[in-house]
Write a protein that holds these residues in place. Structure first.
Motif, mmCIF file in Angstrom:
data_model
loop_
_atom_site.group_PDB
_atom_site.id
_atom_site.type_symbol
_atom_site.label_atom_id
_atom_site.label_comp_id
_atom_site.label_asym_id
_atom_site.label_seq_id
_atom_site.Cartn_x
_atom_site.Cartn_y
_atom_site.Cartn_z
ATOM 1 N N THR A 260 0.838 -1.187 0.000
ATOM 2 C CA THR A 260 0.000 0.000 0.000
ATOM 3 C C THR A 260 0.874 1.237 0.000
ATOM 4 N N ASP A 261 0.545 2.188 -0.845
ATOM 5 C CA ASP A 261 1.275 3.446 -0.871
ATOM 6 C C ASP A 261 0.679 4.356 0.187
ATOM 7 N N SER A 262 1.474 4.699 1.194
ATOM 8 C CA SER A 262 0.985 5.549 2.268
ATOM 9 C C SER A 262 1.443 6.993 2.097
ATOM 10 N N SER A 263 1.837 7.355 0.908
ATOM 11 C CA SER A 263 2.274 8.715 0.624
ATOM 12 C C SER A 263 1.169 9.699 0.981
ATOM 13 N N PRO A 264 1.509 10.785 1.693
ATOM 14 C CA PRO A 264 0.477 11.746 2.052
ATOM 15 C C PRO A 264 -0.113 12.455 0.831
ATOM 16 N N ASN A 265 0.599 12.457 -0.275
ATOM 17 C CA ASN A 265 0.109 13.119 -1.486
ATOM 18 C C ASN A 265 -0.747 12.211 -2.353
ATOM 19 N N LYS A 266 -0.851 10.937 -2.014
ATOM 20 C CA LYS A 266 -1.543 9.982 -2.883
ATOM 21 C C LYS A 266 -2.971 10.412 -3.194
ATOM 22 N N GLU A 267 -3.685 10.942 -2.200
ATOM 23 C CA GLU A 267 -5.062 11.357 -2.467
ATOM 24 C C GLU A 267 -5.135 12.656 -3.254
ATOM 25 N N LEU A 268 -4.008 13.328 -3.428
ATOM 26 C CA LEU A 268 -3.960 14.559 -4.214
ATOM 27 C C LEU A 268 -3.474 14.313 -5.640
ATOM 28 N N GLU A 269 -2.975 13.113 -5.902
ATOM 29 C CA GLU A 269 -2.436 12.766 -7.222
ATOM 30 C C GLU A 269 -3.436 11.918 -7.998
ATOM 31 N N PRO A 270 -3.550 12.179 -9.294
ATOM 32 C CA PRO A 270 -4.468 11.364 -10.094
ATOM 33 C C PRO A 270 -3.895 9.988 -10.383
ATOM 34 N N ASP A 271 -4.786 9.062 -10.690
ATOM 35 C CA ASP A 271 -4.356 7.781 -11.230
ATOM 36 C C ASP A 271 -4.053 7.999 -12.700
ATOM 37 N N VAL A 272 -2.921 7.510 -13.137
ATOM 38 C CA VAL A 272 -2.489 7.700 -14.519
ATOM 39 C C VAL A 272 -2.239 6.343 -15.149
ATOM 40 N N THR A 273 -2.817 6.155 -16.322
ATOM 41 C CA THR A 273 -2.548 4.972 -17.122
ATOM 42 C C THR A 273 -2.156 5.457 -18.505
ATOM 43 N N PHE A 274 -0.996 5.024 -18.973
ATOM 44 C CA PHE A 274 -0.581 5.370 -20.331
ATOM 45 C C PHE A 274 -0.055 4.125 -21.007
ATOM 46 N N ASN A 275 -0.673 3.785 -22.123
ATOM 47 C CA ASN A 275 -0.241 2.661 -22.937
ATOM 48 C C ASN A 275 0.343 3.240 -24.220
ATOM 49 N N ALA A 276 1.654 3.286 -24.285
ATOM 50 C CA ALA A 276 2.319 3.886 -25.437
ATOM 51 C C ALA A 276 2.030 3.132 -26.731
ATOM 52 N N ALA A 277 1.795 1.833 -26.644
ATOM 53 C CA ALA A 277 1.529 1.034 -27.844
ATOM 54 C C ALA A 277 0.175 1.372 -28.461
ATOM 55 N N SER A 278 -0.798 1.700 -27.624
ATOM 56 C CA SER A 278 -2.138 2.002 -28.141
ATOM 57 C C SER A 278 -2.438 3.495 -28.180
ATOM 58 N N LEU B 265 -3.295 5.290 -25.560
ATOM 59 C CA LEU B 265 -4.357 5.582 -24.603
ATOM 60 C C LEU B 265 -3.762 6.145 -23.316
ATOM 61 N N LEU B 266 -4.204 7.363 -22.961
ATOM 62 C CA LEU B 266 -3.792 8.010 -21.730
ATOM 63 C C LEU B 266 -5.044 8.312 -20.914
ATOM 64 N N LYS B 267 -5.046 7.857 -19.656
ATOM 65 C CA LYS B 267 -6.169 8.121 -18.753
ATOM 66 C C LYS B 267 -5.649 8.860 -17.526
ATOM 67 N N LEU B 268 -6.322 9.947 -17.191
ATOM 68 C CA LEU B 268 -6.050 10.692 -15.968
ATOM 69 C C LEU B 268 -7.343 10.697 -15.168
ATOM 70 N N GLU B 269 -7.270 10.221 -13.928
ATOM 71 C CA GLU B 269 -8.500 10.041 -13.165
ATOM 72 C C GLU B 269 -8.293 10.389 -11.699
ATOM 73 N N GLY B 270 -9.265 11.089 -11.121
ATOM 74 C CA GLY B 270 -9.235 11.413 -9.697
ATOM 75 C C GLY B 270 -9.024 12.891 -9.470
ATOM 76 N N ARG B 271 -8.145 13.206 -8.530
ATOM 77 C CA ARG B 271 -7.827 14.592 -8.180
ATOM 78 C C ARG B 271 -6.386 14.885 -8.569
ATOM 79 N N SER B 272 -6.145 16.139 -8.925
ATOM 80 C CA SER B 272 -4.786 16.570 -9.250
ATOM 81 C C SER B 272 -4.550 17.904 -8.550
ATOM 82 N N LEU B 273 -4.167 17.799 -7.280
ATOM 83 C CA LEU B 273 -4.055 18.990 -6.433
ATOM 84 C C LEU B 273 -2.696 19.107 -5.755
#
Length: 121
Positions: free
Chosen positions: A2-20, A22-30
């Motif tokens: 588990t990532d217990s970083s205090p910034n984790k809830e302020l960072e978005p989930d990022v998925t990037f598939n360079a082959a396809s 597809l870039l997804k940014l989801e959540g909060r970015s603060l």
């Protein structure tokens, strides 16, 4: 693990598939170190060459630093579009959240790439 970083809830989930492309940014970015967070994504996207890019922006809340980084991403995508790539940017927002949709429209006007607006389910 588990990532217990205090910034984790302020960072978005990022998925990037360079082959396809597809870039997804989801959540909060603060987070404060916005450029440090997004620069590797920007660099990877800039190095990626695929015929189609699909960008899903599902950010609930974001700060002005994030908006600047999104604009950098859109500039790269605009260049790729001018080189012949297909670019689809999907901006997700809750039904009835006109403020969030307007943020997308503002970024769209600066990006030079049409957005597709999708209501969250």
């Amino acid at each position: 693990m588990t990532d217990s970083s205090p910034n984790k809830e302020l960072e978005p989930d990022v998925t990037f598939n360079a082959a396809s492309g597809l870039l997804k940014l989801e959540g909060r970015s603060l987070m404060r170190d916005v450029q440090d967070f997004y620069q590797p994504i920007i660099d990877q996207l800039d190095k990626t060459t695929v015929p189609t890019y699909i960008i899903d922006i599902k950010l609930e809340h974001f700060n002005t630093g994030t908006a600047r980084c999104l604009y950098q991403i859109f500039q790269i995508l605009n260049g790729k579009k001018q080189m012949g790539a297909t670019v689809l940017i999907r901006w997700f927002s809750d039904e009835g959240d006109e403020d969030h949709k307007e943020l997308g429209e503002d970024l769209e006007s600066k990006a030079g790439i049409p957005f597709q607006y999708v209501k969250n389910k």
